[in-house]
Design a protein around this motif. Sequence first.
Motif, PDB file in Angstrom:
ATOM      1  N   HIS A  67       0.802  -1.223   0.000  1.00  0.00           N
ATOM      2  CA  HIS A  67       0.000   0.000   0.000  1.00  0.00           C
ATOM      3  C   HIS A  67       0.837   1.275   0.000  1.00  0.00           C
ATOM      4  O   HIS A  67       0.451   2.289   0.561  1.00  0.00           O
ATOM      5  CB  HIS A  67      -0.952   0.024   1.202  1.00  0.00           C
ATOM      6  CG  HIS A  67      -2.027  -1.003   1.136  1.00  0.00           C
ATOM      7  ND1 HIS A  67      -3.068  -0.945   0.236  1.00  0.00           N
ATOM      8  CD2 HIS A  67      -2.228  -2.136   1.845  1.00  0.00           C
ATOM      9  CE1 HIS A  67      -3.864  -1.985   0.409  1.00  0.00           C
ATOM     10  NE2 HIS A  67      -3.371  -2.725   1.363  1.00  0.00           N
ATOM     11  N   HIS A 101       0.206   2.467   7.470  1.00  0.00           N
ATOM     12  CA  HIS A 101       0.507   3.863   7.166  1.00  0.00           C
ATOM     13  C   HIS A 101       1.452   4.400   8.230  1.00  0.00           C
ATOM     14  O   HIS A 101       1.625   3.804   9.291  1.00  0.00           O
ATOM     15  CB  HIS A 101      -0.761   4.713   7.060  1.00  0.00           C
ATOM     16  CG  HIS A 101      -1.429   5.076   8.351  1.00  0.00           C
ATOM     17  ND1 HIS A 101      -2.087   4.160   9.151  1.00  0.00           N
ATOM     18  CD2 HIS A 101      -1.553   6.271   8.996  1.00  0.00           C
ATOM     19  CE1 HIS A 101      -2.595   4.769  10.211  1.00  0.00           C
ATOM     20  NE2 HIS A 101      -2.280   6.052  10.143  1.00  0.00           N
ATOM     21  N   ASP A 121      -3.669   5.968  -1.560  1.00  0.00           N
ATOM     22  CA  ASP A 121      -2.388   5.638  -0.965  1.00  0.00           C
ATOM     23  C   ASP A 121      -1.361   6.683  -1.399  1.00  0.00           C
ATOM     24  O   ASP A 121      -1.462   7.242  -2.486  1.00  0.00           O
ATOM     25  CB  ASP A 121      -1.925   4.254  -1.424  1.00  0.00           C
ATOM     26  CG  ASP A 121      -2.880   3.138  -1.021  1.00  0.00           C
ATOM     27  OD1 ASP A 121      -3.694   3.372  -0.114  1.00  0.00           O
ATOM     28  OD2 ASP A 121      -2.800   2.051  -1.611  1.00  0.00           O
ATOM     29  N   TRP A 173      -0.941   3.563   3.333  1.00  0.00           N
ATOM     30  CA  TRP A 173      -2.317   3.153   3.064  1.00  0.00           C
ATOM     31  C   TRP A 173      -3.283   4.280   3.431  1.00  0.00           C
ATOM     32  O   TRP A 173      -3.226   4.830   4.513  1.00  0.00           O
ATOM     33  CB  TRP A 173      -2.608   1.895   3.878  1.00  0.00           C
ATOM     34  CG  TRP A 173      -3.985   1.330   3.756  1.00  0.00           C
ATOM     35  CD1 TRP A 173      -4.766   1.256   2.639  1.00  0.00           C
ATOM     36  CD2 TRP A 173      -4.744   0.723   4.811  1.00  0.00           C
ATOM     37  NE1 TRP A 173      -5.958   0.641   2.918  1.00  0.00           N
ATOM     38  CE2 TRP A 173      -5.977   0.301   4.250  1.00  0.00           C
ATOM     39  CE3 TRP A 173      -4.507   0.492   6.163  1.00  0.00           C
ATOM     40  CZ2 TRP A 173      -6.972  -0.333   5.001  1.00  0.00           C
ATOM     41  CZ3 TRP A 173      -5.475  -0.146   6.913  1.00  0.00           C
ATOM     42  CH2 TRP A 173      -6.695  -0.551   6.338  1.00  0.00           C
TER      43      TRP A 173
END
Length: 395
Positions: free
Chosen positions: A280, A323, A352, A339
Amino acid sequence: MGEDEEEKQEIWSWGAGTDGQLGTCKLQDEHFPQLLHLPSLSSAGPISMLACGGAHVIALTSVGKVLTWGRGTSGQLGHGDTVNNPHPKPVVFSESCFVTHVSAGWNHSGFVSDGGSVFTCGDGSFGQLGHGDFKFHCSPVKVSYFINKHVEQIACGMRHSIVLLKGHSGDQVYAFGSGKRGQLGISKGRVNSVCLPEVTCGLEDVEIVSIAANGDHSAALSTDGRLYTWGKGFNGTTNAFCPVCVPESLCFTEVALGWNHALLLTAGDGEAIMLGGNNHGVLSNPDKMSSVKQLQDSRGANLERVPALEGKKVLHIAAGAEHSALITAEDGVIRSWGWGEHGQLGLGNTCDQMRPEVVILSQDVHKEATKIKVYCGSGFTIVLRSLAQTSAFEC
């Protein structure tokens, strides 16, 4: 007339919010930062730290009180029930205590008192509560194994927990819960689950300053800046069933773990380093990243500098499921990447991001932050900042 400076705290949140974890009183995702209005938190005293889990938040105040909100379906809020709560509500303990440290896992929570006691609640189906069973507990229960021992910190992962003990005989890390990926560090092979604390191997002579856990990873940071990780392998590398040291040529002051990556902060120059995590967009384009002296951890995962920071010194780091976020020192600016499906990057979209992007909290240029910290849950982000307020008084 004269001036006196006071501090006011602000809490901002964004990302996944359908379980009430954002504290906005709206059960919905938020793609932009939202300033929270939480009277129950304001009246509880200044917040000293926050912990974000799968979909719940723990707030610890400077007077040792704890409030929680968000998803409570496993009892992780410690309110004595299994319902979600979008409003911060105090956690009541079975005995009077001053809480000094908290941690939030996927569906469980941990609390440490100034007397060195540990309390846990929530999902215990993998033994991650450490009570010798696999039951759910809706209110904090003291972990009896640590009676007459002094615990300083607890770190909750997805289905496991680790604790840091300080004592005359040295520091020790204990672990309990799921160990399939080696995240307990108690054996050279796979361990399905452990419901009573066991000592993590390989750290016997290490003086430890902090511990971390998330997903199927665990980590410990020593007083001399050495970082040890164990559990799920990064970037498809082999699992580590005992702690392994990240290359000794680097020293770190902070570590944040995600599900597939680790974010590290170096000592001195305040450089942000990534270990693993190409899902991601958690890592930028590997072809364009600069490696850190071509170093790898002992399992073969590359350490890479976080790009696009233009030489700025990093003050603080945080990692969610997939993330990441950081705060740069000179300007106190928040940057996020990875992400973004739930808006957890705070950029106004669900895309993303392959490189750190600036998050705008407020256009009010008159607000000067004196302190700012960022915390990441699995799919959401919360920022706590203190603002210097100038109030006049008569001499």
